[in-house]
Design an enzyme around this catalytic site. Structure first.
Site, short mmCIF file in Angstrom:
data_model
loop_
_atom_site.label_atom_id
_atom_site.label_comp_id
_atom_site.label_asym_id
_atom_site.label_seq_id
_atom_site.Cartn_x
_atom_site.Cartn_y
_atom_site.Cartn_z
N CYS A 2 -24.00 25.80 8.10
CA CYS A 2 -25.09 25.49 8.66
C CYS A 2 -25.94 24.62 7.68
CB CYS A 2 -26.01 27.00 8.62
SG CYS A 2 -25.09 27.80 9.78
N LYS A 609 -18.34 22.03 4.31
CA LYS A 609 -18.21 21.68 2.88
C LYS A 609 -18.82 22.63 1.74
CE LYS A 609 -17.79 18.07 -0.02
NZ LYS A 609 -16.37 17.78 -0.43
C1 G6P Z 1 -14.79 24.71 0.99
C2 G6P Z 1 -14.57 23.10 1.07
C3 G6P Z 1 -13.42 22.98 -0.10
C4 G6P Z 1 -13.90 23.34 -1.65
C5 G6P Z 1 -14.24 24.84 -1.41
C6 G6P Z 1 -15.08 25.27 -2.57
O1 G6P Z 1 -13.93 25.45 1.53
O2 G6P Z 1 -14.24 22.57 2.19
O3 G6P Z 1 -13.48 21.61 -0.21
O4 G6P Z 1 -13.07 23.09 -2.53
O5 G6P Z 1 -15.07 25.19 -0.37
O6 G6P Z 1 -16.26 24.62 -2.78
P1 G6P Z 1 -16.96 24.61 -4.07
O7 G6P Z 1 -18.20 23.73 -3.67
O8 G6P Z 1 -17.31 25.72 -4.72
O9 G6P Z 1 -16.11 23.53 -4.80
#
Ligand code: G6P
Length: 614
Positions: A2, A609
């Site tokens: 969100c 994301k």
């Molecule tokens: C989500 C995103 C991934 C990312 C993961 C960890 O699943 O789609 O691309 O690697 O979160 O996120 P962060 O912001 O902690 O690296």
């Protein structure tokens, strides 16, 4: 996940809110909505399942006047994605409207209590409970909105960022946060609020990062005031945003992901700038230098992360163990936080996160901190929650990453880990002078080598068409290339929805080899470094079972060419830096296959994301 946007000022709020929601689309969502106090004093709520463009279409014929409003993109947690569950939610009297990312954990009890008092509910969301609770408290205690929000939040268990507007008071937005990000943008006679700075950047570069458990009272033509949920007034420094508008646009590329893949020679240079000095033969991270003794004396390093950041962590483990001789464990934050881990005083916990907001990583840090560990953050988003919770750390400085599938953030995380390992190794004297110099020189050449790897884009595009309709993929690698195999497989499944598994090449014979037949594409990462001959043997095993091999191979290598069906060359580099160069063909392969399949590359289904719920 969100996202929220808010505006109060002298302009028409609606276009600003819509643009803001578009800027937040990258976070991943399934419905969108907006609430505006109109020029004629109505509180209008428009919301719909689907994209921001669907919301625009829906609101086309409606009254979108008003200089105050809030807007939301929803990633469903409680209740399916539909028009009713979309935010904003009205209170019973329709005097209030509220938006909320996060989860209210005690919403069932609160809902039952409110139902007994005559409140009825339209949606299945936990959010609607909160707006009703605020109204109930406001009416029954005869208090103003700010007080009612504060009292309500004291009854709520869970995570949230909220923004509330009131029909009878168009000069105020009340916003608050706990464990979910919230940024206030300070313009001239106008204010913005958002989940991150991307919707704010084009209007002002002055922002305040609201602290956890804090309420912001954003009044028209008055200074914003901040209070803790316990009602203590707070002051805040105004931060200068580093983000610029061009970083939020596609710059001529068809997708953000492709732009971000091609950005990497520059982002890696940016990431190393001021930290590596070839002339002076030195690597220095201020986050390490300021806490030198902690790193010199470290008995153990625990890396906590999720998703792609976890893969970067695995590569970091190989680097730190090899160069610094400190034992390293790499943990999924979500497992670490719940499995009663042994954390000793003197342990260093390295938290890696692109967004700096991942709920599980935040919780892992909290736990490690309570147990006396020293916390080092590696994050991309400046001012996000994780860097503000850690004792020290390093920003990757690659600018906003908009494509949901992480690319440039991953290579920068690995780069920071390389710098970290070199800096610690030098301080601990576990690296020879010759090796230190060689690594510094080689690392500084990486942006150029990444640029060379990108030159094979068209070849990879052609190759991708052969595999567009594959149902499965196996990615194999050994040593430093094993975590890279995991990352390559993750990229493919995230954006093309093809099932893909990454495996240590030698482990293939203990199971996955059963899957290999002429239908099975196998991506073998086989640089002419490290365990090269062993990987060649593993490729032979695949070939003997008629698997189709796509090899990532060192430029000029003839041996791999003879075994593999297709070869994508990468420039030679020491084994520990292979993931930085080898990531490029894997990102491009996933990208082109997903494009061929007509997938939404930048916003893959179901993914977010920034994962702000656990
Ligand atoms: C989500 C995103 C991934 C990312 C993961 C960890 O699943 O789609 O691309 O690697 O979160 O996120 P962060 O912001 O902690 O690296």
């Amino acid at each position: 996940m969100c996202g929220i946007v808010g505006y109060i000022g002298k302009r028409n709020a609606y276009p600003i809110l819509i643009k803001g929601l578009q800027r937040l689309e990258y976070r991943g969502y399934d419905s969108a909505g907006v609430a505006l106090v109109s020029d004629s004093g109505e509180l209008n709520v428009y919301k719909t399942k689907g994209k921001v463009s669907d919301l625009e279409e829906y609101a086309q014929s409606k009254d979108t006047s008003g200089t105050v409003g809030i807007a939301h993109t929803r990633w469903a947690t409680h209740g399916e994605p539909n028009n009713v569950n979309a935010h904003p939610h009205y209170s019973q009297s329709e005097n209030l409207a509220l938006i909320h990312p996060g989860i209210i954990e005690n919403y069932v009890v609160l809902k039952e209590t409110l139902q007994q008092k005559g409140y009825t509910f339209q949606s299945c969301t936990d959010t609607e409970v909160l707006v009703q609770l605020i109204e109930y408290i406001k009416v029954s205690n005869k208090v103003d909105l700010a007080k009612a929000v504060q009292m309500a939040l004291n009854e709520v268990v869970g995570a949230y960022a909220i923004a509330v507007v009131e029909k009878s008071n168009p000069d105020l937005i009340v916003a608050a946060r706990r464990s979910s990000p919230l940024v206030v943008g300070i313009g001239e006679d106008e204010y913005f609020l958002a989940s991150d700075a991307t919707p704010i950047a084009e209007y002002t570069s002055h922002v305040v990062y609201v602290d956890d458990e804090e309420i912001a009272l954003i009044r028209r033509n008055q200074d914003v005031r901040y209070f803790s949920i316990a009602n203590v007034e707070k002051t805040h420094e105004i931060h200068e945003l580093e983000m610029n508008l061009s970083q939020l646009e596609k710059g001529g590329y068809p997708h953000f992901m492709l732009k971000e893949i091609f950005d990497q020679p520059r982002t890696l240079s940016d990431c190393m700038r001021g930290r590596i000095n070839v002339g002076a033969n030195s690597v220095a991270l201020s986050g390490v230098i300021d806490h030198r003794q902690k790193f010199i004396n470290a008995k153990r390093i625990v890396i906590c992360a999720c998703g792609t950041s976890w893969h970067a962590g695995l590569i970091g483990r190989y680097m730190i163990e090899e160069l610094c001789r400190i034992p390293v464990e790499v943990e999924y934050s979500s497992e670490f936080r719940y499995r009663k881990p042994v954390i000793n005083q003197g342990d260093i916990v390295v938290a890696i996160s692109q967004s700096g907001e991942t709920a599980d990583t935040l919780a892992a840090i909290e736990l490690a901190k309570q147990n006396g560990a020293f916390i080092y953050g590696i994050c991309n988003v400046v001012g996000s929650s994780i860097p503000r919770m850690t004792h020290s750390g390093t920003y990757t400085h690659v600018g906003p990453e908009i494509g949901v599938a992480s690319t440039k953030a991953f290579t920068a995380q690995v780069t920071v880990l390389a710098l970290l390992a070199l800096n610690i190794a030098h301080e601990r004297k576990t690296i020879s002078a010759a090796d230190y110099t060689m690594h510094i020189q080689e690392l500084s050449l990486i942006p150029e080598k990444v640029a060379q790897a990108l030159k094979h884009n068209e070849q990879i595009e052609r190759l991708s068409s052969i595999f567009t309709y594959a149902h499965n993929f196996i990615y194999l690698g050994r040593g430093y290339s094993y975590p890279l195999a995991l990352e390559g497989a993750l990229k493919l499944k995230e954006i093309s929805y093809i099932h893909a598994e990454g495996y240590p090449a030698a482990e293939m014979k203990h199971g996955p080899i059963a899957l290999i037949d002429r239908e099975m594409p196998v991506v073998a990462i086989a640089p002419k470094r490290g365990t090269y001959e062993k990987v060649i043997s593993n490729m032979q095993e695949v070939k003997a079972r008629k698997g189709k091999i796509i090899a990532i191979t060192t430029e000029g290598d003839e041996m791999v060419k003879r075994i593999a069906d297709y070869c994508i060359p990468i420039p030679d580099t020491p084994e520990c830096f292979v993931p930085l160069v080898g990531a490029i063909p894997l990102q491009l392969l996933a990208y082109h296959i997903a494009v061929n399949k007509g997938c939404n590359v930048d916003q893959p289904r179901n993914l977010a994301k920034s994962v702000t719920v656990e």
